[in-house]
Design a protein around this motif. Sequence first.
Motif, PDB file in Angstrom:
ATOM      1  N   LEU A  44       0.771  -1.189   0.106  1.00 24.45           N
ATOM      2  CA  LEU A  44       0.070   0.073  -0.048  1.00 24.45           C
ATOM      3  C   LEU A  44       0.887   1.302   0.217  1.00 24.45           C
ATOM      4  O   LEU A  44       1.883   1.456   0.771  1.00 24.45           O
ATOM      5  CB  LEU A  44      -0.842  -0.032   1.251  1.00 24.45           C
ATOM      6  N   TYR A  45       0.482   2.319  -0.761  1.00 28.37           N
ATOM      7  CA  TYR A  45       1.283   3.472  -0.878  1.00 28.37           C
ATOM      8  C   TYR A  45       0.361   4.548  -0.709  1.00 28.37           C
ATOM      9  O   TYR A  45      -0.763   4.697  -1.168  1.00 28.37           O
ATOM     10  CB  TYR A  45       1.783   3.365  -2.534  1.00 28.37           C
ATOM     11  N   GLY A  46       1.039   5.484  -0.021  1.00 28.57           N
ATOM     12  CA  GLY A  46       0.344   6.815   0.358  1.00 28.57           C
ATOM     13  C   GLY A  46       0.776   7.756  -0.677  1.00 28.57           C
ATOM     14  O   GLY A  46       1.920   7.899  -0.849  1.00 28.57           O
ATOM     15  N   THR A  48       1.047  11.842  -1.786  1.00 25.35           N
ATOM     16  CA  THR A  48       1.086  13.246  -1.487  1.00 25.35           C
ATOM     17  C   THR A  48       1.372  14.011  -2.483  1.00 25.35           C
ATOM     18  O   THR A  48       2.355  13.715  -3.377  1.00 25.35           O
ATOM     19  CB  THR A  48       1.811  13.447  -0.073  1.00 25.35           C
ATOM     20  N   ARG A  61      -4.218  14.112  -2.966  1.00 21.64           N
ATOM     21  CA  ARG A  61      -3.761  12.925  -2.117  1.00 21.64           C
ATOM     22  C   ARG A  61      -4.463  11.837  -2.591  1.00 21.64           C
ATOM     23  O   ARG A  61      -5.239  11.693  -3.462  1.00 21.64           O
ATOM     24  CB  ARG A  61      -4.206  13.519  -0.661  1.00 21.64           C
ATOM     25  N   GLY A  62      -3.848  10.769  -1.949  1.00 21.23           N
ATOM     26  CA  GLY A  62      -4.759   9.325  -2.404  1.00 21.23           C
ATOM     27  C   GLY A  62      -3.807   8.067  -1.728  1.00 21.23           C
ATOM     28  O   GLY A  62      -2.793   8.130  -1.013  1.00 21.23           O
ATOM     29  N   THR A  63      -4.146   6.954  -2.417  1.00 22.97           N
ATOM     30  CA  THR A  63      -3.503   5.787  -2.024  1.00 22.97           C
ATOM     31  C   THR A  63      -3.543   4.983  -3.156  1.00 22.97           C
ATOM     32  O   THR A  63      -4.415   5.002  -4.253  1.00 22.97           O
ATOM     33  CB  THR A  63      -4.307   5.057  -0.805  1.00 22.97           C
ATOM     34  N   GLY A  65      -2.994   0.665  -3.869  1.00 23.22           N
ATOM     35  CA  GLY A  65      -2.877  -0.626  -3.464  1.00 23.22           C
ATOM     36  C   GLY A  65      -2.274  -1.740  -4.652  1.00 23.22           C
ATOM     37  O   GLY A  65      -2.901  -1.359  -5.697  1.00 23.22           O
ATOM     38  N   GLN A  82      -6.682   5.311  -5.694  1.00 23.12           N
ATOM     39  CA  GLN A  82      -7.707   6.205  -5.364  1.00 23.12           C
ATOM     40  C   GLN A  82      -7.083   7.554  -4.949  1.00 23.12           C
ATOM     41  O   GLN A  82      -6.182   7.668  -4.304  1.00 23.12           O
ATOM     42  CB  GLN A  82      -8.833   5.700  -4.333  1.00 23.12           C
ATOM     43  N   ALA A 262       5.088   9.028  -3.876  1.00 22.73           N
ATOM     44  CA  ALA A 262       4.322   7.727  -3.484  1.00 22.73           C
ATOM     45  C   ALA A 262       5.212   7.226  -2.513  1.00 22.73           C
ATOM     46  O   ALA A 262       6.551   6.601  -2.819  1.00 22.73           O
ATOM     47  CB  ALA A 262       3.830   6.869  -4.773  1.00 22.73           C
ATOM     48  N   THR A 265       3.649   2.511   2.590  1.00 23.30           N
ATOM     49  CA  THR A 265       3.153   2.466   4.139  1.00 23.30           C
ATOM     50  C   THR A 265       2.852   1.136   4.556  1.00 23.30           C
ATOM     51  O   THR A 265       2.847   0.834   5.741  1.00 23.30           O
ATOM     52  CB  THR A 265       1.794   3.334   4.136  1.00 23.30           C
ATOM     53  N   GLU A 266       2.543   0.086   3.662  1.00 22.79           N
ATOM     54  CA  GLU A 266       2.483  -1.256   4.207  1.00 22.79           C
ATOM     55  C   GLU A 266       2.964  -2.289   3.233  1.00 22.79           C
ATOM     56  O   GLU A 266       3.060  -1.966   1.937  1.00 22.79           O
ATOM     57  CB  GLU A 266       1.018  -1.633   4.397  1.00 22.79           C
TER      58      GLU A 266
END
Length: 274
Positions: A44-46, A48, A61-63, A65, A82, A262, A265-266
């Motif tokens: 999973l990527y954050g 910004t 902003r977004g995520t 996966g 997203q 990007a 984060t997981e």
Amino acid sequence: MRLSAAFLTLLLVGAAPVAEQPALAASAQSGMPAAVPLAAHKALYGLTLAKTNSTDVIAARGTMGYEVTDACDGWATRQRLQMTVTNADGQDIVMTSDYTTWEAKNGLKFRFHVRQTTEQAITSQTDGDATLTKLGGPGEARYTSPQQKTVPLPAGTMFPMMHTAAIINAAREKQRFLAIPLFDGTDDSGVEDSFIVILDWKPPMPTKWPALSALPSTRVQLSFFDHDETAMTPSYQVGMRYWENGVADAMKMDFGDFVMDAKMTEFTLQPHRC
């Protein structure tokens, strides 16, 4: 605003696990097999906003996966993105992309489905399959949507997992540049031309992910162009870090009007069931 095909491919390119096969397109080109099997995993990527170059975008902003599964005769992948972009009027625009593929482990067959939505309305959908006559092409792509048609794929074409293997092998061999036609199925125009600059090959270093800390890594810059001899300006550019097993992180994605960071984060390795 239309998301770049290269953007939809990023995580697939960054994680396509093919190195367990004895005969790879990348191995044929480099003369050596990949040293480490590339990793089936979930990440999973954050996302910004790093910089905006246009008054049309004031925030984003977004995520993102990504999941890849060992499907025995091939690799099944899913990427879901997203992103919320705030325009100059202060309006939030929510965009979603769902991208799934299956790729044969010998690199010769590929199936794809991608659906993009904006504010829950479908803005585009692409489906079909592609084949290569041999590793590295040529071949053809057959679309069933948005319309039925067949598009030739030129010699040198790679599907995403072979594209990843080629970059990793080239970095290990201290090569500096690659130019590869890439077919990922994210739009109905056929291949894109990718140009890769390889910046380094670093020894293992500590990270927050124990499974990655023992692996060397490389920084690369990728530019994607329309497959057109007159195309002088890339449609999309990205800088990123690859570990030797193909996992990607620390991406900086340049869309022209704005630039996104990007960061992973997981991260979880997936078992090989076959």
